[in-house]
Design a protein around this motif. Structure first.
Motif, mmCIF file in Angstrom:
data_model
loop_
_atom_site.group_PDB
_atom_site.id
_atom_site.type_symbol
_atom_site.label_atom_id
_atom_site.label_comp_id
_atom_site.label_asym_id
_atom_site.label_seq_id
_atom_site.Cartn_x
_atom_site.Cartn_y
_atom_site.Cartn_z
ATOM 1 N N THR A 2 0.816 -1.201 0.000
ATOM 2 C CA THR A 2 0.000 0.000 0.000
ATOM 3 C C THR A 2 0.849 1.249 0.000
ATOM 4 N N ASN A 3 0.219 2.384 -0.295
ATOM 5 C CA ASN A 3 0.909 3.664 -0.204
ATOM 6 C C ASN A 3 1.439 3.890 1.188
ATOM 7 N N ALA A 4 0.647 3.547 2.216
ATOM 8 C CA ALA A 4 1.061 3.789 3.584
ATOM 9 C C ALA A 4 2.325 3.017 3.907
ATOM 10 N N ALA A 5 2.423 1.777 3.414
ATOM 11 C CA ALA A 5 3.619 0.988 3.673
ATOM 12 C C ALA A 5 4.831 1.610 3.024
ATOM 13 N N SER A 6 4.670 2.093 1.806
ATOM 14 C CA SER A 6 5.786 2.734 1.120
ATOM 15 C C SER A 6 6.222 3.989 1.842
ATOM 16 N N ALA A 7 5.258 4.763 2.324
ATOM 17 C CA ALA A 7 5.585 6.021 2.973
ATOM 18 C C ALA A 7 6.327 5.805 4.272
ATOM 19 N N SER A 8 6.174 4.631 4.885
ATOM 20 C CA SER A 8 6.819 4.393 6.165
ATOM 21 C C SER A 8 8.322 4.483 6.063
ATOM 22 N N SER A 9 8.887 4.173 4.882
ATOM 23 C CA SER A 9 10.334 4.241 4.725
ATOM 24 C C SER A 9 10.840 5.670 4.699
ATOM 25 N N ALA A 13 3.860 11.060 5.968
ATOM 26 C CA ALA A 13 2.674 10.652 5.229
ATOM 27 C C ALA A 13 2.987 10.587 3.739
ATOM 28 N N PRO A 14 2.302 9.716 2.981
ATOM 29 C CA PRO A 14 2.585 9.586 1.547
ATOM 30 C C PRO A 14 2.209 10.847 0.787
ATOM 31 N N THR A 15 3.030 11.230 -0.150
ATOM 32 C CA THR A 15 2.723 12.369 -1.017
ATOM 33 C C THR A 15 2.715 11.946 -2.475
ATOM 34 N N TRP A 16 2.727 10.653 -2.731
ATOM 35 C CA TRP A 16 2.737 10.153 -4.103
ATOM 36 C C TRP A 16 1.940 8.846 -4.184
ATOM 37 N N PRO A 17 1.319 8.582 -5.317
ATOM 38 C CA PRO A 17 0.727 7.256 -5.540
ATOM 39 C C PRO A 17 1.864 6.261 -5.794
ATOM 40 N N VAL A 18 1.731 5.033 -5.305
ATOM 41 C CA VAL A 18 2.760 4.029 -5.583
ATOM 42 C C VAL A 18 2.323 3.020 -6.637
ATOM 43 N N ASN A 19 1.019 2.842 -6.805
ATOM 44 C CA ASN A 19 0.549 1.912 -7.826
ATOM 45 C C ASN A 19 0.485 2.624 -9.171
ATOM 46 N N ALA A 20 1.649 2.894 -9.708
ATOM 47 C CA ALA A 20 1.774 3.654 -10.954
ATOM 48 C C ALA A 20 3.168 3.427 -11.518
ATOM 49 N N TRP A 21 3.314 3.725 -12.805
ATOM 50 C CA TRP A 21 4.618 3.618 -13.464
ATOM 51 C C TRP A 21 5.346 4.961 -13.382
ATOM 52 N N TYR A 22 6.596 4.925 -12.914
ATOM 53 C CA TYR A 22 7.455 6.101 -12.850
ATOM 54 C C TYR A 22 8.714 5.853 -13.699
ATOM 55 N N VAL A 23 9.232 6.909 -14.301
ATOM 56 C CA VAL A 23 10.524 6.786 -14.973
ATOM 57 C C VAL A 23 11.590 6.562 -13.913
ATOM 58 N N ALA A 24 12.341 5.476 -14.053
ATOM 59 C CA ALA A 24 13.385 5.146 -13.093
ATOM 60 C C ALA A 24 14.752 5.627 -13.555
ATOM 61 N N CYS A 25 15.030 5.455 -14.846
ATOM 62 C CA CYS A 25 16.338 5.826 -15.376
ATOM 63 C C CYS A 25 16.283 5.740 -16.893
ATOM 64 N N SER A 343 -4.239 19.367 -10.664
ATOM 65 C CA SER A 343 -3.299 18.251 -10.767
ATOM 66 C C SER A 343 -3.063 17.627 -9.395
ATOM 67 N N ARG A 344 -2.910 18.467 -8.391
ATOM 68 C CA ARG A 344 -2.707 17.952 -7.031
ATOM 69 C C ARG A 344 -3.946 17.198 -6.537
ATOM 70 N N MET A 345 -5.111 17.640 -6.950
ATOM 71 C CA MET A 345 -6.319 16.928 -6.545
ATOM 72 C C MET A 345 -6.333 15.512 -7.128
ATOM 73 N N LEU A 346 -5.900 15.373 -8.384
ATOM 74 C CA LEU A 346 -5.816 14.028 -8.967
ATOM 75 C C LEU A 346 -4.821 13.162 -8.207
ATOM 76 N N ILE A 347 -3.686 13.753 -7.843
ATOM 77 C CA ILE A 347 -2.677 13.014 -7.080
ATOM 78 C C ILE A 347 -3.259 12.559 -5.750
ATOM 79 N N ASP A 348 -3.925 13.467 -5.040
ATOM 80 C CA ASP A 348 -4.511 13.124 -3.744
ATOM 81 C C ASP A 348 -5.552 12.023 -3.884
#
Length: 369
Positions: A2-9, A13-25, A343-348
């Motif tokens: 979950t997002n919450a689990a990712s944010a724990s590191s 609190a989470p500020t990004w969705p994690v179930n999504a594709w991000y450019v890594a490199c 845009s921030r509303m979509l992120i939230d």
């Protein structure tokens, strides 16, 4: 995951969705060597195996916890640079000199896709990772376009960069010597929902082109001292990309809809990949539809963009520090901020949906903002 689990590191609190594709490199960053990169609070290592496929593992050797990114590639495996433990693409140990290690528990792997000239990673629930969810980028697979870009590490919240890109009013101030001009302030701005995108647009007719676009007109074989029609169409899409249609056309030929023979048009490419809550990786570039075989022009434009983006960096990083110093201050909103706000509303919404294990809410729910 979950997002919450990712944010724990990251300890916040989470500020990004994690179930999504991000450019890594980009592919050149893992040419013959592993790459360590923190993405959405997760420490990852990227490498190619013996078949040329890209893999992403957590950057943690199961032997003594050393970063695997400090190791090397050998026989298609990632070898830890501390004691020589070799890891496979599936996160399992494959060997170690003089030791029996194949029974070690596996480390975490992350779904990856190589497409459009980038390597993408899915930091959330691996079972939800679907390559079909990766946004189609037609300019990246079309010989009628030329692309040049780069990468910045930016010490600010990735959402500040999105705000910056969805409101180009700042060009007249931050980029006064390159792409800024007074008509940007004077032209009306429109913000709307278009499918699953937030779109902000501005059109300026019958003006003189600023220095950057004079250079582009010359590169396109067009006169640079005639009146032009100029446009900026910014498109935000989840989780964190902004693609901006930009260009100038000789006045009287249809502006944005003009034939390619009368205009210099391009797509400014912006992918923001969160690192921490106060830093991100900024993959930028420009895809153009004029003089596409001119490699020298590609380099000239890349150099020009480098200078333009460098001007943004100081402003954004100083803005981040100010916001950290004054967390109690309430920022003011104007009509020019509508693109960033939506845009921030979509992120939230995407963050909330991820925490609830749901698909992101219908984008139309923000249309009234």
């Amino acid at each position: 995951m979950t997002n919450a689990a990712s944010a724990s590191s990251t300890g916040s609190a989470p500020t990004w969705p994690v179930n999504a594709w991000y450019v890594a490199c980009t592919p050149d960053e893992i040419e013959g060597k592993p790459l360590g990169r923190q993405i959405c609070g997760e420490h990852m290592v990227f490498f190619r195996n013996g078949e040329g496929n890209v893999a992403a593992l957590e950057d943690f050797c199961p032997h003594r916890g050393a970063p695997l990114s400090l190791g090397f590639i050998q026989d298609g495996a990632l070898v830890c640079g501390y004691h020589g433990l070799a890891m496979g693409c599936n996160g399992r140990t494959v060997g170690m000199p003089g030791q029996r290690v194949k029974g070690f528990p596996p480390i975490r792997t992350y779904p990856v896709v190589e497409r459009y000239g980038f390597i993408w990673v899915w930091p959330g629930d691996a079972e939800a990772a679907d390559p079909a969810k990766l946004r189609h980028l037609p300019w990246a697979q079309n010989d009628e376009w030329a692309f040049g870009g780069g990468l910045y590490h930016v010490a600010c919240d990735y959402r500040l960069m999105i705000d910056n890109l969805m409101d180009l009013t700042h060009e007249n101030y931050v980029h006064a010597s390159s792409i800024g001009q007074k008509e940007i302030d004077e032209a009306p701005v429109k913000t709307r929902i278009e499918g699953d995108e937030i779109v902000t647009s501005r059109f300026m007719d019958g003006i003189m082109a600023p220095p950057f676009w004079q250079m582009a007109l010359r590169g396109a074989g067009l006169p640079d001292q005639q009146l032009v029609d100029r446009w900026q169409i910014c498109r935000f899409s989840l989780p964190s990309s902004v693609l901006i249609e930009v260009g100038v056309a000789l006045a009287g030929h249809g502006g944005h809809e003009a034939d390619n023979a009368h205009k210099a048009s391009a797509m400014v490419v912006d992918f923001m990949t969160p690192e921490t809550t106060t830093s991100h990786w900024y993959f930028w570039g420009l895809a153009r539809r004029f003089a596409v075989q001119d490699a020298a022009l590609t380099n000239t434009i890349r150099e020009g963009q480098t200078k333009i983006f460098a001007e943004d960096l100081e402003m954004l990083e100083r803005q981040q520090r100010n916001l950290e110093l004054h967390p109690e201050r309430r920022l003011l909103l104007l009509n020019i901020d509508a693109g960033g706000v939506r845009s921030r509303m979509l992120i939230d919404q995407a963050i909330a949906a991820g925490q609830a294990g749901q698909a992101p809410a219908d984008q139309r729910s923000v249309a009234a903002v």
